[in-house]
Design a protein around this motif. Structure first.
Motif, PDB file in Angstrom:
ATOM      1  N   THR A   1      53.852  35.107 -37.706  1.00  8.13           N
ATOM      2  CA  THR A   1      53.148  36.109 -38.506  1.00  8.13           C
ATOM      3  C   THR A   1      52.913  35.650 -39.944  1.00  8.13           C
ATOM      4  O   THR A   1      52.306  36.368 -40.729  1.00  8.13           O
TER       5      THR A   1
ATOM      6  N   GLY B   1      48.309  35.550 -40.212  1.00  5.56           N
ATOM      7  CA  GLY B   1      49.227  35.472 -39.090  1.00  5.56           C
ATOM      8  C   GLY B   1      48.543  35.835 -37.780  1.00  5.56           C
ATOM      9  O   GLY B   1      48.893  35.332 -36.713  1.00  5.56           O
ATOM     10  N   THR B   2      47.528  36.701 -37.855  1.00  2.04           N
ATOM     11  CA  THR B   2      46.775  37.120 -36.672  1.00  2.04           C
ATOM     12  C   THR B   2      45.720  36.091 -36.274  1.00  2.04           C
ATOM     13  O   THR B   2      45.097  36.228 -35.230  1.00  2.04           O
TER      14      THR B   2
END
Length: 122
Positions: free
Chosen positions: A31, A53-54
């Motif tokens: 993340t 993080g995505t």
């Protein structure tokens, strides 16, 4: 703690391509937000590219369309730089932010590498 080590910087000519790497180790998390910043002599540090993080990416206007950021599962990141210009000359720094919200503000980043120098001759 997170350790970041950049590599790949060197002297190139305008129009050349270069790939920077940042090896991440220690207590990294999937993340984590990761980013590249740069600082030229006499200028303030500026955001270049970041990856959330995505997985979403963001680029500064000055490099959008020329630079690409990518990351490995271990949070190592890369910066592919194409069509380099003399104004891209700077020390390039990798940074990691373990906060919840992605930001382009370098003051929010928790960990920094030592940097790698990119020099673009005209």
């Amino acid at each position: 703690q997170v350790q970041l080590v950049e590599s790949g910087g060197r002297l190139v000519r305008a129009g050349d391509s270069l790939r920077l790497s940042c090896a991440a180790s220690g207590r990294t998390h999937s993340t984590d937000h990761m980013a590249w910043f740069r600082q030229a002599p006499g200028k303030e540090r500026e955001f270049v590219a970041g990856i959330r993080g995505t997985g979403g990416t963001l680029y500064s206007e000055s490099v959008n369309g020329r630079f690409w950021i990518a990351r490995d599962p271990d949070n190592s990141i890369y910066l592919q730089m194409n069509n380099l210009k003399p104004e891209d000359t700077a020390g390039y720094y990798c940074a990691a932010d373990q906060g919840a919200v992605f930001t382009t503000d370098g003051r929010r980043y928790d960990y920094w590498g030592q940097g790698t120098q990119v020099t673009v001759s005209s």
